[in-house]
Enzyme design. Structure first.
Site, PDB file in Angstrom:
ATOM      1  N   HIS A   1       6.840  -0.532   6.560  1.00  0.00           N
ATOM      2  CA  HIS A   1       6.881   0.925   6.520  1.00  0.00           C
ATOM      3  C   HIS A   1       8.285   1.477   6.279  1.00  0.00           C
ATOM      4  O   HIS A   1       8.459   2.681   6.109  1.00  0.00           O
ATOM      5  CB  HIS A   1       6.323   1.471   7.851  1.00  0.00           C
ATOM      6  CG  HIS A   1       5.889   2.889   7.808  1.00  0.00           C
ATOM      7  ND1 HIS A   1       6.557   3.893   8.473  1.00  0.00           N
ATOM      8  CD2 HIS A   1       4.844   3.485   7.186  1.00  0.00           C
ATOM      9  CE1 HIS A   1       5.939   5.048   8.268  1.00  0.00           C
ATOM     10  NE2 HIS A   1       4.906   4.840   7.489  1.00  0.00           N
TER      11      HIS A   1
ATOM     12  N   ARG B   1       3.072  12.208  13.557  1.00  0.00           N
ATOM     13  CA  ARG B   1       2.051  11.490  14.326  1.00  0.00           C
ATOM     14  C   ARG B   1       2.744  10.919  15.560  1.00  0.00           C
ATOM     15  O   ARG B   1       3.778  10.270  15.452  1.00  0.00           O
ATOM     16  CB  ARG B   1       1.445  10.329  13.519  1.00  0.00           C
ATOM     17  CG  ARG B   1       0.866  10.716  12.178  1.00  0.00           C
ATOM     18  CD  ARG B   1       0.186   9.503  11.518  1.00  0.00           C
ATOM     19  NE  ARG B   1       0.001   9.684  10.105  1.00  0.00           N
ATOM     20  CZ  ARG B   1      -1.006  10.365   9.548  1.00  0.00           C
ATOM     21  NH1 ARG B   1      -1.903  10.934  10.323  1.00  0.00           N
ATOM     22  NH2 ARG B   1      -1.113  10.472   8.239  1.00  0.00           N
TER      23      ARG B   1
ATOM     24  N   ARG C   1      -2.680  14.170   8.042  1.00  0.00           N
ATOM     25  CA  ARG C   1      -4.064  13.784   7.776  1.00  0.00           C
ATOM     26  C   ARG C   1      -4.642  12.889   8.874  1.00  0.00           C
ATOM     27  O   ARG C   1      -4.059  11.876   9.249  1.00  0.00           O
ATOM     28  CB  ARG C   1      -4.164  13.076   6.423  1.00  0.00           C
ATOM     29  CG  ARG C   1      -5.591  12.732   6.013  1.00  0.00           C
ATOM     30  CD  ARG C   1      -5.604  11.989   4.703  1.00  0.00           C
ATOM     31  NE  ARG C   1      -5.178  12.832   3.601  1.00  0.00           N
ATOM     32  CZ  ARG C   1      -4.476  12.390   2.561  1.00  0.00           C
ATOM     33  NH1 ARG C   1      -4.069  11.138   2.523  1.00  0.00           N
ATOM     34  NH2 ARG C   1      -4.147  13.212   1.584  1.00  0.00           N
TER      35      ARG C   1
ATOM     36  N   HIS D   1       7.429  16.108   7.023  1.00  0.00           N
ATOM     37  CA  HIS D   1       7.264  14.660   7.178  1.00  0.00           C
ATOM     38  C   HIS D   1       8.559  14.007   7.656  1.00  0.00           C
ATOM     39  O   HIS D   1       8.578  12.814   7.964  1.00  0.00           O
ATOM     40  CB  HIS D   1       6.823  14.067   5.829  1.00  0.00           C
ATOM     41  CG  HIS D   1       6.318  12.674   5.894  1.00  0.00           C
ATOM     42  ND1 HIS D   1       6.984  11.609   5.321  1.00  0.00           N
ATOM     43  CD2 HIS D   1       5.209  12.157   6.457  1.00  0.00           C
ATOM     44  CE1 HIS D   1       6.300  10.490   5.522  1.00  0.00           C
ATOM     45  NE2 HIS D   1       5.220  10.792   6.215  1.00  0.00           N
TER      46      HIS D   1
ATOM     47  N   ASN E   1      -9.232   1.046   5.493  1.00  0.00           N
ATOM     48  CA  ASN E   1      -8.523   1.547   4.312  1.00  0.00           C
ATOM     49  C   ASN E   1      -9.497   2.046   3.258  1.00  0.00           C
ATOM     50  O   ASN E   1      -9.262   3.078   2.605  1.00  0.00           O
ATOM     51  CB  ASN E   1      -7.661   0.440   3.709  1.00  0.00           C
ATOM     52  CG  ASN E   1      -6.424   0.136   4.531  1.00  0.00           C
ATOM     53  OD1 ASN E   1      -6.088   0.868   5.462  1.00  0.00           O
ATOM     54  ND2 ASN E   1      -5.740  -0.938   4.200  1.00  0.00           N
TER      55      ASN E   1
ATOM     56  N   TYR F   1       4.455  -1.431  13.085  1.00  0.00           N
ATOM     57  CA  TYR F   1       5.036  -0.978  11.824  1.00  0.00           C
ATOM     58  C   TYR F   1       6.511  -1.370  11.801  1.00  0.00           C
ATOM     59  O   TYR F   1       7.213  -1.230  12.800  1.00  0.00           O
ATOM     60  CB  TYR F   1       4.961   0.550  11.681  1.00  0.00           C
ATOM     61  CG  TYR F   1       3.609   1.141  11.406  1.00  0.00           C
ATOM     62  CD1 TYR F   1       2.430   0.433  11.632  1.00  0.00           C
ATOM     63  CD2 TYR F   1       3.500   2.442  10.939  1.00  0.00           C
ATOM     64  CE1 TYR F   1       1.196   1.007  11.399  1.00  0.00           C
ATOM     65  CE2 TYR F   1       2.259   3.024  10.699  1.00  0.00           C
ATOM     66  CZ  TYR F   1       1.112   2.304  10.942  1.00  0.00           C
ATOM     67  OH  TYR F   1      -0.107   2.873  10.702  1.00  0.00           O
TER      68      TYR F   1
ATOM     69  N   ARG G   1       4.943  -1.807  -0.702  1.00  0.00           N
ATOM     70  CA  ARG G   1       3.778  -2.321   0.014  1.00  0.00           C
ATOM     71  C   ARG G   1       2.460  -1.921  -0.652  1.00  0.00           C
ATOM     72  O   ARG G   1       1.561  -2.729  -0.808  1.00  0.00           O
ATOM     73  CB  ARG G   1       3.779  -1.803   1.456  1.00  0.00           C
ATOM     74  CG  ARG G   1       2.669  -2.423   2.309  1.00  0.00           C
ATOM     75  CD  ARG G   1       2.463  -1.680   3.608  1.00  0.00           C
ATOM     76  NE  ARG G   1       1.678  -0.469   3.443  1.00  0.00           N
ATOM     77  CZ  ARG G   1       2.007   0.724   3.913  1.00  0.00           C
ATOM     78  NH1 ARG G   1       3.129   0.875   4.557  1.00  0.00           N
ATOM     79  NH2 ARG G   1       1.228   1.768   3.710  1.00  0.00           N
TER      80      ARG G   1
END
Length: 690
Positions: free
Chosen positions: A597, A380, A410, A440, A50, A473, A569
């Site tokens: 998530h 993704r 990204r 997205h 991170n 997730y 979160r």
């Protein structure tokens, strides 16, 4: 009531500092004795990863703003240089704490469990002999030491690669005094080497760091010279891709071109061994044109994330979270997804429920002679994806397959370029979203002929179509053949492919068009209900709350008595508990086994409750610079299920960090006699009982 200017800087927490604070909470998991030991190591690695991304994106952006003379960094009114100064202070403290946890906590506890990282000084004769052979056979042939002189300038260093600065004495092959050299370790080399127990008189889980092997045998690389010192270092670079939206005529080629330069972006950080002499540290600073504050001297491997390999190599189930098998919804036990959805909607709650129904949905669609078309968004999905396999099979079967791939996801850009090429070879129609607006949204649309009509089958999700993250997730996925929702999804896909305007949607909210205003309107509606004596209640569960307008709306709602709970979160710029402003707002961040998530929005609406799930967080980018969808949970049973999940998260007193008005987080203090409660564990228990 006195009018308060809700745009005042003191009502906002800085975004970058909030993100660092989140990383500190992740690191705290590595210290938590309730967490299995190898999982604590994973949390340490996650904290490191991170922080890497934080520097690659956030710090890089701040440096650009500071260089351009930017005055403000958002509504908190801090200038970019001011934020950078505070970031440097907190990041140095965080890194120091990471390595303290590694050396003072992790290594001793691991050794107690027979998992050892053996230092050079402690190698036995057999270990040293085996490691010398390993160096000669596996390392030496692929290493290219580079002596530094006017004909051999300092090499370009790849982003986040492992390197060594070497101090030499003696004369080189041409009779000149040697001085310095650089060795870059190819990424193909393991950073952690497991010693074979039978050949080295070692335990089953004895490891050596690659850097230790390099230290021990580097003399071999500099024949006739002496290695006086060898010190590991790593640089972090700006990793944002820059695509000029006004100049490009082919997004795919533009992204492919940018990927070639990502590893050599502007430098933002230097990590170097703690025992590196200061003159060499200064030499590296000068080479990379960095300031002292950009240098992090660390007592351990410069990339802590590499320790994650050890968690996979060590077969000790007692030191890991208990395994579990995700539940398959009873409704889908018949295996015919289409028949099941005609009867009623299905809501999947990952990872407690299986991701397999989504894959089965696509596989059945690919094989079903009545299916005419499949449309899907991919943000993704992973390099070896069963989802993509199903889409390829559908295209080969002659279905009309349309895939909207977001090339600018990204750190997944390269994988997505490859997926796009594979799908195109199979005959699928591939588009790359909308330039300037990341796609997205998580959507699948299957169009099936049933008699004389066409029926739309839909999956809408809060997370990516990624089988691996589906295990770690938490996400919701709604599967439905609701006519109104199906028509809405069809309209959104048509917009993404045709770029035409979208007619009014029936059920879905849609960024960058209607979602932001709809959220503001729903908050305003709770304000009206509260003013009419109807209470007012809002629960929001997201990854980030950043958008100033939404925050101001929540402040207004709190001022008239609306009870608001935010489960956030990561980043949260809102300050709860400010007298007269946010007395009725509580913010918690749940950090546990699974990455939270889900994005869920609950509005009491005077008794006519509404529950929405979405791909979007409450950030300006999600509301205005991305294509997102927000979908209602209309089935009463499913809505009650989501409400129960939210209630458990609000009850959590073991993994829920509470945000204070000053921007700090702390675990709640349990009352005497109060039983510990974990929302994630409650969901796992529910799974075990089903």
């Amino acid at each position: 009531m006195e009018e308060i200017d809700l745009k005042q800087p003191e009502f906002y927490i800085n975004r970058e500092l909030s993100l660092l604070e989140f990383n500190r909470r992740v690191l705290e998991q590595a210290k938590d004795e309730r967490v299995p030991l190898l999982e604590r190591v994973r949390f340490l690695c996650i904290s490191s990863t991170n922080l890497d991304e934080f520097f690659e994106v956030r710090v890089a952006g701040l440096k650009q703003k500071a260089g351009l003379g930017a005055v403000e960094s958002g509504p908190d009114n801090m200038s970019a240089p001011e934020v950078l100064k505070e970031v440097n202070l907190r990041a140095h403290d965080l890194v120091d704490e990471q390595y303290r946890v590694l050396n003072d906590i992790m290594f001793p506890l691991l050794e107690q469990q027979g998992i050892r990282f053996i230092r050079r000084d402690d190698w036995n004769t057999s270990q040293k002999r085996w490691l010398r052979r390993f160096f000669n056979d596996s390392l030496h042939p692929v290493l290219s030491p580079m002596g530094l002189d006017p004909a051999h300038p300092f090499p370009r260093i790849l982003n986040k690669s492992l390197n060594f600065i070497v101090a030499l004495t003696g004369k080189d092959a041409f009779g000149r005094n040697s001085g310095l050299a650089v060795i870059s370790a190819p990424r193909s080399l393991p950073r952690v080497i497991q010693l074979p127990a039978d050949e080295t008189d070692s335990g089953p889980y004895d490891f050596v760091f690659l850097s230790s092997v390099m230290h021990a045998f580097a003399d071999v690389l500099f024949h006739g010279m002496k290695v006086e010192g060898l010190y590991q270092f790593r640089v972090t670079r700006n990793s944002e891709l820059f695509v000029d939206e006004e100049e490009i005529d082919d997004l795919l080629r533009a992204v492919e071109g940018e990927l070639l330069t990502r590893n050599y972006g502007d430098l933002v950080r230097l990590e170097v061994a703690h025992n590196c002499p200061q003159e060499l540290v200064k030499f590296l600073e000068d080479q990379f044109v960095l300031a002292d504050t950009d240098v992090y001297q660390v007592n351990g491997p410069v990339n802590l994330n590499r320790l994650a390999e050890v968690c996979d190599l060590v077969d000790r189930p007692d030191l890991k979270y208990p395994s579990f098998t995700p539940r398959l919804p009873q409704q889908l036990a018949s295996k015919d997804v289409f028949k099941a959805l005609v009867k009623r909607d299905v809501l999947l709650h990952l990872p407690f429920e299986s991701f397999l129904p989504v894959i089965d949905f696509l596989r059945q669609a690919a094989e079903d002679a009545h299916v005419l078309a499949i449309k899907q968004t991919l943000y993704r999905t992973g390099p070896q994806s069963a989802v993509v396999d199903a889409l390829v099979a559908a295209a080969h079967a002659g279905k009309e397959v349309t895939v909207v791939i977001e090339l600018m996801a990204r750190f997944d850009e390269e994988a997505n370029v490859a997926l796009a090429a594979r799908l195109q070879r199979a005959g699928a129609h591939v588009v790359y979203g909308v330039v300037g607006y990341k796609t997205h949204a998580k959507m699948i649309l299957v169009v099936r002929r049933e008699g004389k009509r066409l029926r739309h089958y839909v999956h809408l999700g809060t997370g990516n179509y990624h089988p691996r993250t589906a295990r770690i997730y938490t996400d919701y996925g709604l599967m439905t053949c609701n006519k109104a929702i199906g028509q809405d999804v069809q309209k959104v896909f048509n917009q993404l492919t045709s770029l035409g305007k979208v007619a009014k949607l029936n059920r879905l909210l849609h960024s960058p068009f209607t979602m932001h205003q709809a959220m503001l309107d729903k908050i305003e509606r709770e304000i009206v209900h509260a003013g009419a004596g109807g209470g007012g209640r809002i629960i929001v569960k997201v990854n980030a709350v950043i958008d100033p307008q939404l925050i101001q709306a929540l402040y207004r709602a709190s001022q008239v008595g609306v009870e608001i709970d935010l489960i956030v979160r990561g980043m949260c710029r809102l300050r709860p508990g400010i007298p007269g402003v946010s007395d009725n707002i509580r913010v918690r961040s749940v950090i546990g086994r699974f990455l939270e998530h889900t994005r869920v929005f609950y509005f009491a609406n005077g008794g006519e409750e509404e529950v929405y799930a979405s791909s979007a967080d409450w950030m300006e980018r999600n509301m205005f610079r991305r294509v997102e969808v927000c979908f209602p949970i209309e089935n009463k049973t499913l809505r009650e299920r989501v409400k129960q999940d939210l209630a458990w998260y609000l009850k959590d007193n073991t993994q829920a960090w509470m945000l204070s008005a000053d921007g700090s987080y702390a675990l709640p203090q349990m009352d005497e006699g109060e039983e510990p409660f974990s929302a994630q564990q409650a969901l796992l228990n529910e799974l075990a009982e089903s």
